[in-house]
Design a protein around this motif. Structure first.
Motif, PDB file in Angstrom:
ATOM      1  N   ARG A  25     -47.819  21.867  87.643  1.00  0.00           N
ATOM      2  CA  ARG A  25     -47.920  22.924  88.658  1.00  0.00           C
ATOM      3  C   ARG A  25     -49.239  22.853  89.424  1.00  0.00           C
ATOM      4  NH1 ARG A  25     -44.550  28.152  87.084  1.00  0.00           N
ATOM      5  NH2 ARG A  25     -42.872  27.090  85.988  1.00  0.00           N
ATOM      6  N   ALA A  26     -50.316  22.513  88.723  1.00  0.00           N
ATOM      7  CA  ALA A  26     -51.608  22.373  89.403  1.00  0.00           C
ATOM      8  C   ALA A  26     -51.532  21.245  90.428  1.00  0.00           C
ATOM      9  CB  ALA A  26     -52.707  22.107  88.381  1.00  0.00           C
ATOM     10  N   ARG A  27     -50.880  20.139  90.053  1.00  0.00           N
ATOM     11  CA  ARG A  27     -50.722  19.019  90.994  1.00  0.00           C
ATOM     12  C   ARG A  27     -49.893  19.452  92.196  1.00  0.00           C
ATOM     13  NH1 ARG A  27     -48.448  15.452  87.804  1.00  0.00           N
ATOM     14  NH2 ARG A  27     -46.334  16.055  88.379  1.00  0.00           N
ATOM     15  N   GLU A  28     -48.809  20.177  91.947  1.00  0.00           N
ATOM     16  CA  GLU A  28     -47.941  20.643  93.037  1.00  0.00           C
ATOM     17  C   GLU A  28     -48.683  21.558  94.009  1.00  0.00           C
ATOM     18  OE1 GLU A  28     -44.750  22.456  90.869  1.00  0.00           O
ATOM     19  OE2 GLU A  28     -43.748  20.543  90.509  1.00  0.00           O
ATOM     20  N   HIS A  29     -49.671  22.284  93.504  1.00  0.00           N
ATOM     21  CA  HIS A  29     -50.444  23.202  94.343  1.00  0.00           C
ATOM     22  C   HIS A  29     -51.741  22.572  94.858  1.00  0.00           C
ATOM     23  CE1 HIS A  29     -47.818  26.183  92.282  1.00  0.00           C
ATOM     24  NE2 HIS A  29     -47.798  26.672  93.518  1.00  0.00           N
ATOM     25  N   GLU A  35     -55.774  20.301  87.365  1.00  0.00           N
ATOM     26  CA  GLU A  35     -54.885  19.266  86.837  1.00  0.00           C
ATOM     27  C   GLU A  35     -55.643  18.333  85.897  1.00  0.00           C
ATOM     28  OE1 GLU A  35     -52.098  15.532  88.312  1.00  0.00           O
ATOM     29  OE2 GLU A  35     -53.281  16.638  89.786  1.00  0.00           O
ATOM     30  N   GLU A  36     -56.819  17.890  86.320  1.00  0.00           N
ATOM     31  CA  GLU A  36     -57.625  17.002  85.489  1.00  0.00           C
ATOM     32  C   GLU A  36     -58.032  17.663  84.179  1.00  0.00           C
ATOM     33  OE1 GLU A  36     -60.876  15.518  87.830  1.00  0.00           O
ATOM     34  OE2 GLU A  36     -59.517  14.661  89.322  1.00  0.00           O
ATOM     35  N   ALA A  37     -58.337  18.952  84.220  1.00  0.00           N
ATOM     36  CA  ALA A  37     -58.711  19.670  83.000  1.00  0.00           C
ATOM     37  C   ALA A  37     -57.539  19.720  82.013  1.00  0.00           C
ATOM     38  CB  ALA A  37     -59.173  21.083  83.349  1.00  0.00           C
ATOM     39  N   PHE A  38     -56.339  19.970  82.529  1.00  0.00           N
ATOM     40  CA  PHE A  38     -55.176  19.987  81.642  1.00  0.00           C
ATOM     41  C   PHE A  38     -54.896  18.597  81.075  1.00  0.00           C
ATOM     42  CE2 PHE A  38     -53.975  24.058  83.737  1.00  0.00           C
ATOM     43  CZ  PHE A  38     -53.892  24.824  82.583  1.00  0.00           C
ATOM     44  N   HIS A  39     -55.085  17.568  81.879  1.00  0.00           N
ATOM     45  CA  HIS A  39     -54.879  16.201  81.378  1.00  0.00           C
ATOM     46  C   HIS A  39     -55.914  15.848  80.315  1.00  0.00           C
ATOM     47  CE1 HIS A  39     -51.469  14.730  83.597  1.00  0.00           C
ATOM     48  NE2 HIS A  39     -51.940  15.273  84.691  1.00  0.00           N
ATOM     49  N   GLU A  40     -57.125  16.305  80.479  1.00  0.00           N
ATOM     50  CA  GLU A  40     -58.155  16.056  79.468  1.00  0.00           C
ATOM     51  C   GLU A  40     -57.753  16.705  78.140  1.00  0.00           C
ATOM     52  OE1 GLU A  40     -62.826  17.120  78.713  1.00  0.00           O
ATOM     53  OE2 GLU A  40     -62.155  16.779  80.774  1.00  0.00           O
ATOM     54  N   ASP A  41     -57.274  17.940  78.204  1.00  0.00           N
ATOM     55  CA  ASP A  41     -56.800  18.617  76.992  1.00  0.00           C
ATOM     56  C   ASP A  41     -55.611  17.872  76.389  1.00  0.00           C
ATOM     57  OD1 ASP A  41     -58.720  20.602  77.208  1.00  0.00           O
ATOM     58  OD2 ASP A  41     -57.346  22.074  78.078  1.00  0.00           O
ATOM     59  N   LEU A  42     -54.692  17.455  77.246  1.00  0.00           N
ATOM     60  CA  LEU A  42     -53.516  16.718  76.762  1.00  0.00           C
ATOM     61  C   LEU A  42     -53.904  15.427  76.062  1.00  0.00           C
ATOM     62  CD1 LEU A  42     -50.892  17.183  79.586  1.00  0.00           C
ATOM     63  CD2 LEU A  42     -50.506  17.575  77.152  1.00  0.00           C
ATOM     64  N   ASN A  43     -54.896  14.735  76.586  1.00  0.00           N
ATOM     65  CA  ASN A  43     -55.337  13.494  75.950  1.00  0.00           C
ATOM     66  C   ASN A  43     -55.792  13.748  74.516  1.00  0.00           C
ATOM     67  OD1 ASN A  43     -54.757  11.880  78.146  1.00  0.00           O
ATOM     68  ND2 ASN A  43     -56.816  12.006  78.991  1.00  0.00           N
ATOM     69  N   GLY A  44     -56.526  14.837  74.307  1.00  0.00           N
ATOM     70  CA  GLY A  44     -56.947  15.187  72.953  1.00  0.00           C
ATOM     71  C   GLY A  44     -55.773  15.539  72.061  1.00  0.00           C
ATOM     72  N   MET A  45     -54.808  16.267  72.624  1.00  0.00           N
ATOM     73  CA  MET A  45     -53.624  16.639  71.857  1.00  0.00           C
ATOM     74  C   MET A  45     -52.792  15.413  71.500  1.00  0.00           C
ATOM     75  SD  MET A  45     -52.293  20.101  73.714  1.00  0.00           S
ATOM     76  CE  MET A  45     -53.455  20.960  74.741  1.00  0.00           C
ATOM     77  N   ILE A  46     -52.692  14.467  72.419  1.00  0.00           N
ATOM     78  CA  ILE A  46     -51.945  13.230  72.157  1.00  0.00           C
ATOM     79  C   ILE A  46     -52.614  12.442  71.042  1.00  0.00           C
ATOM     80  CG2 ILE A  46     -51.333  10.973  73.125  1.00  0.00           C
ATOM     81  CD1 ILE A  46     -50.881  12.526  75.819  1.00  0.00           C
ATOM     82  N   THR A  47     -53.924  12.365  71.073  1.00  0.00           N
ATOM     83  CA  THR A  47     -54.651  11.674  70.008  1.00  0.00           C
ATOM     84  C   THR A  47     -54.376  12.338  68.665  1.00  0.00           C
ATOM     85  OG1 THR A  47     -56.377  10.941  71.527  1.00  0.00           O
ATOM     86  CG2 THR A  47     -56.949  11.014  69.188  1.00  0.00           C
ATOM     87  N   GLU A  48     -54.405  13.660  68.641  1.00  0.00           N
ATOM     88  CA  GLU A  48     -54.119  14.393  67.402  1.00  0.00           C
ATOM     89  C   GLU A  48     -52.699  14.126  66.931  1.00  0.00           C
ATOM     90  OE1 GLU A  48     -54.329  16.756  64.041  1.00  0.00           O
ATOM     91  OE2 GLU A  48     -55.916  15.834  65.237  1.00  0.00           O
ATOM     92  N   ALA A  49     -51.743  14.133  67.853  1.00  0.00           N
ATOM     93  CA  ALA A  49     -50.347  13.865  67.490  1.00  0.00           C
ATOM     94  C   ALA A  49     -50.203  12.463  66.905  1.00  0.00           C
ATOM     95  CB  ALA A  49     -49.454  14.031  68.718  1.00  0.00           C
TER      96      ALA A  49
END
Length: 61
Positions: A25-29, A35-49
């Motif tokens: 949604r951030a990208r769409e707007h 958007e970059e902040a959410f991707h940074e968080d996602l990268n950490g979550m992916i590493t944890e997964a």
């Protein structure tokens, strides 16, 4: 230590889905910073997964 390191699998899965949707949604707007902040968080979550042994792709029940 990030909060998601202590999260249950269900909470981590839900948080990943929510962060992904928020980044979309951030990208769409046109909000690149958010958007970059959410991707940074996602990268950490992916590493944890991955550390938990989740396979790449969507983790299905």
């Amino acid at each position: 230590m990030a909060w998601f390191n202590k999260a249950s699998d269900a909470d981590l899965r839900q948080s990943m889905a929510l962060a992904s949707e928020c980044a979309k949604r951030a990208r769409e707007h046109g909000d690149r910073e958010r958007e970059e902040a959410f991707h940074e968080d996602l990268n950490g979550m992916i590493t944890e997964a991955e550390n938990r042994g989740w396979s790449k792709g969507r983790n299905r029940d």
